[in-house]
Design an enzyme around this catalytic site. Structure first.
Site, PDB file in Angstrom:
ATOM      1  N   HIS A 160       0.866  -1.186   0.000  1.00 56.61           N
ATOM      2  CA  HIS A 160       0.000   0.000   0.000  1.00 56.61           C
ATOM      3  C   HIS A 160       0.894   1.224   0.000  1.00 56.61           C
ATOM      4  O   HIS A 160       1.439   1.603   1.022  1.00 56.61           O
ATOM      5  CB  HIS A 160      -0.932   0.011   1.204  1.00 56.61           C
ATOM      6  CG  HIS A 160      -2.085   0.963   1.045  1.00 56.61           C
ATOM      7  ND1 HIS A 160      -1.924   2.257   0.584  1.00 56.61           N
ATOM      8  CD2 HIS A 160      -3.413   0.810   1.277  1.00 56.61           C
ATOM      9  CE1 HIS A 160      -3.113   2.857   0.544  1.00 56.61           C
ATOM     10  NE2 HIS A 160      -4.027   2.003   0.950  1.00 56.61           N
ATOM     11  N   HIS A 234      -6.296  -0.865  -6.881  1.00 57.29           N
ATOM     12  CA  HIS A 234      -6.822  -0.126  -5.738  1.00 57.29           C
ATOM     13  C   HIS A 234      -6.618   1.381  -5.954  1.00 57.29           C
ATOM     14  O   HIS A 234      -5.487   1.842  -6.148  1.00 57.29           O
ATOM     15  CB  HIS A 234      -6.053  -0.618  -4.514  1.00 57.29           C
ATOM     16  CG  HIS A 234      -6.586  -0.183  -3.202  1.00 57.29           C
ATOM     17  ND1 HIS A 234      -6.351   1.070  -2.693  1.00 57.29           N
ATOM     18  CD2 HIS A 234      -7.305  -0.839  -2.265  1.00 57.29           C
ATOM     19  CE1 HIS A 234      -6.908   1.167  -1.497  1.00 57.29           C
ATOM     20  NE2 HIS A 234      -7.502   0.021  -1.217  1.00 57.29           N
ATOM     21  N   GLU A 286     -11.542  -2.414  -4.629  1.00 56.87           N
ATOM     22  CA  GLU A 286     -11.629  -1.022  -4.172  1.00 56.87           C
ATOM     23  C   GLU A 286     -10.982  -0.109  -5.205  1.00 56.87           C
ATOM     24  O   GLU A 286     -10.253   0.825  -4.864  1.00 56.87           O
ATOM     25  CB  GLU A 286     -10.928  -0.837  -2.818  1.00 56.87           C
ATOM     26  CG  GLU A 286     -11.527  -1.670  -1.698  1.00 56.87           C
ATOM     27  CD  GLU A 286     -10.985  -1.270  -0.340  1.00 56.87           C
ATOM     28  OE1 GLU A 286     -11.719  -0.615   0.414  1.00 56.87           O
ATOM     29  OE2 GLU A 286      -9.828  -1.601  -0.039  1.00 56.87           O
ATOM     30  N   CYS A 370     -10.190   4.287   7.446  1.00 58.90           N
ATOM     31  CA  CYS A 370      -9.284   5.184   6.710  1.00 58.90           C
ATOM     32  C   CYS A 370      -9.948   6.497   6.325  1.00 58.90           C
ATOM     33  O   CYS A 370      -9.318   7.553   6.362  1.00 58.90           O
ATOM     34  CB  CYS A 370      -8.769   4.492   5.459  1.00 58.90           C
ATOM     35  SG  CYS A 370     -10.053   3.756   4.439  1.00 58.90           S
TER      36      CYS A 370
END
Ligand SMILES: [Zn+2]
Length: 607
Positions: A160, A234, A286, A370
């Site tokens: 990420h 993502h 996502e 988040c």
């Protein structure tokens, strides 16, 4: 900003506390207890610190300041002697379970470090205090010792993205080149072969071919970043990576990274962006799918992704001065991001569809939280997106009431904006200069604006040239010169490219930067999709309503409603539809779901 400061920030801290996110820093978790510190808890707390710090910068608050100091002391105390700092892994390490840096692909370890670094930079900038900055500097140095291309280092990078852009921020406040180099390494190493995530999985005894998301497109690691031509995976990860690429393009004069960003920008903003500035239609990853795949009711369009789109476009704007980036930034600010929080500052959207059957609502919090602190940090720092300066120029990107302290060349000034924007297209700018000075004021002319006028001290300025979306006014400015910009702001019906198949034959309503929607609360016709806008329809009239939804301009006018008569007991019939006139009210999309639950729809059928 006031609601964010007075309601959202205290509320988010309280939720971090009650969910264990604050206590996690005490590292007292025992393996026989449930609920170990989650792999991304650190990032939620870090984003709160960042948001609270931005708030302190504009609103000194001794109580908030003391609260931050206590939390920062707790974080500093948790740091391992070698500089490592992560509540999840340290909690396990205390019990002899050392697993740090064994699964960069999945566990957000360096992502958390990145958010802590951003928090440290923001706190230092707001207060001048170095406690958290020193703590995270030590952690960054430790990370720099572990990762890289030197003998004995690991050639990893986080699944990420986030630490890359954070290290650039750390470089900018410390001027330590090694942080910039580490950011560049993480970006440059991404997606290279032999693939780090393959090797890392095998080292854990896991077959990399069993990876849940299949390929590494999910985290933009399927090939080297400069070879990526189409955005994948993502959406939040992509935005954070691309933001770092833009930063590094500027800091390291790396033209190839800017070229890659520009190519990816077209892939995102010309083929995969919702009218609201939302991005990433799919829940499964996502993130991104095929070009023009923009369904409305099932849109994932995570709040964080729209926030990331603002970050990225702001960086590209700073590098190039091109208005197309400011246009996307404004679209996302007024629609895709701010809709993420309720008007009372207490409830949040994670997914942000453009149509709802009445069952999609903001929530107090999320296990994966988040979005709430992300929107909080954007709101607390939104002033930073309004202006840019250079030796000989001042750019005004966004319009809203406010005061800014700026320096153009050697001259300091207070710039005062007075406007009812976005409800009204007239903007007044007063330049409070200490002395006369020659420079250029660049006023953004938004993409939606077909005509505008400019006056200086009430005298019309003719032949204003617009370059890259900015009207340039060059002159010797005098103290208290006043500029008046008037942007035509008609109600418009917007159509989608026919490649966006579900939107064929539909239109959305926009006025200025605001995307409108219909809500059941104002339009008692169910389903709302029975409503159709007559072709060439311009009969919607703006009406400012101080008493409604915190003070918004609504649009009111006539449309058509599909009649329901004669359908009782029938599923199909061979008979033409009939329509009857109906009055409709449209409200800004950003304030939907703040009244009684009901349907919502942005794209309406046109007839
Ligand atoms: Zn989010």
């Amino acid at each position: 900003m006031e609601v964010n400061r007075q309601v959202t920030l205290p509320r988010e801290y309280e939720l971090c506390e009650t969910t264990g996110r604050i206590a996690a820093w005490d590292l007292v978790w025992e393996p026989n207890q449930p609920n170990p510190p989650h792999i991304f808890w650190d990032s939620d707390v870090a984003k709160w610190i960042e948001a609270a710090s931005y708030s302190l910068a504009t609103h000194p608050d001794s109580e908030l300041s003391a609260q931050l100091d206590r939390l920062i002391a707790k974080i500093a105390a948790a740091q391992a002697p070698d500089g490592y700092l992560n509540t999840h892994y340290l909690a396990f390490e205390k019990h002899g379970l050392d697993r740090r840096f064994t699964n960069l692909r999945d566990t957000h370890e360096l992502y958390c470090a990145g958010h802590l670094i951003e928090a440290a930079v923001a706190h230092y900038q707001a207060t001048g205090q170095r406690t958290l900055l020193k703590t995270l500097g030590r952690y960054a140095d430790y990370i720099g010792s572990v990762f890289g291309r030197e003998e004995g280092q690991r050639r990893g990078y986080c699944g990420h993205e986030e630490i890359e852009l954070a290290l650039v921020k750390l470089y900018r406040v410390t001027h330590e080149q090694r942080y910039l180099q580490l950011a560049h390494y993480f970006v440059d190493e991404r997606g290279r072969q032999p693939h780090y995530y393959d090797q890392e999985a095998m080292a854990r005894g896991v077959d990399p071919r069993t990876y849940h998301f299949g390929g590494y497109e999910y985290m933009q690691a399927h090939c080297a970043v400069r070879e990526q031509t189409v955005v994948t995976g993502h959406a939040v990860r992509a935005m954070y990576l691309f933001s770092a690429m833009a930063d590094l393009a500027g800091e390291m004069d790396d033209e190839s990274l800017l070229t890659a960003c520009e190519r990816l920008w077209r892939s995102v903003c010309e083929e995969r962006m919702y009218l609201t500035g939302g991005i990433g239609p799919a829940a499964s990853n996502e993130g991104f799918t095929a070009a023009y795949d923009l369904p409305d009711e099932t849109a994932y369009a995570e709040t964080c992704a729209a926030v990331g789109l603002v970050f990225w476009n702001h960086r590209l704007l700073q590098l190039t001065g091109e208005g197309r980036y400011a246009d996307v930034m404004e679209r996302a600010l007024y629609n895709g991001t701010i809709s993420g929080v309720s008007l009372d500052g207490r409830r949040f959207f994670y997914e942000k569809p453009l149509a709802s059957n009445g069952h999609h609502h903001r929530q107090d919090w999320f296990d994966c939280a988040c979005c709430p602190p992300n929107i909080a940090r954007l709101i607390a720092s939104v002033g930073g997106y309004f202006y840019s300066t250079r030796e000989d120029g001042l750019w005004v990107h966004l319009y809203a009431n406010g005061e800014a302290h700026l320096r153009v060349g050697s001259v300091e000034m207070e710039l005062i904006q007075a406007t009812n924007y976005p409800w009204d297209g007239t903007v007044g700018l007063t330049l409070q200069l200490a002395q006369p000075q020659t420079f250029t004021v660049y006023l953004r002319i938004p993409c939606w604006c077909e005509s505008f006028t400019v006056e200086v001290n009430s005298a019309p300025v003719s032949n204003v040239t617009v370059h890259h979306g900015y009207a340039a006014l060059s002159r010797r400015w005098q103290p208290d010169d006043r500029i008046t910009l008037t942007l035509a702001m008609p109600v418009e019906l917007v159509r989608a490219n026919p490649a966006v198949r579900p939107m064929i034959g539909r239109a959305a309503i926009q006025r200025g930067p605001i995307v409108y929607c219909l809500e059941g609360a104002d339009n008692p016709i169910a389903p709302l999709d029975r409503i159709a806008l007559p072709e060439g329809h311009t009969a919607l009239k703006p009406e400012y309503r101080a008493d409604l939804l915190g003070g918004v301009t609504i649009l009111r006018g006539s449309a058509l409603a599909l009649e329901e008569a004669g359908w009782e007991g029938r599923l199909y019939r061979a008979q033409a539809d009939t329509y009857a006139p109906v009055e409709i009210v449209a409200v800004p999309y950003c304030v939907w779901d703040n009244r009684e639950p009901g349907e919502m729809r942005v794209w309406l059928r046109s007839k």
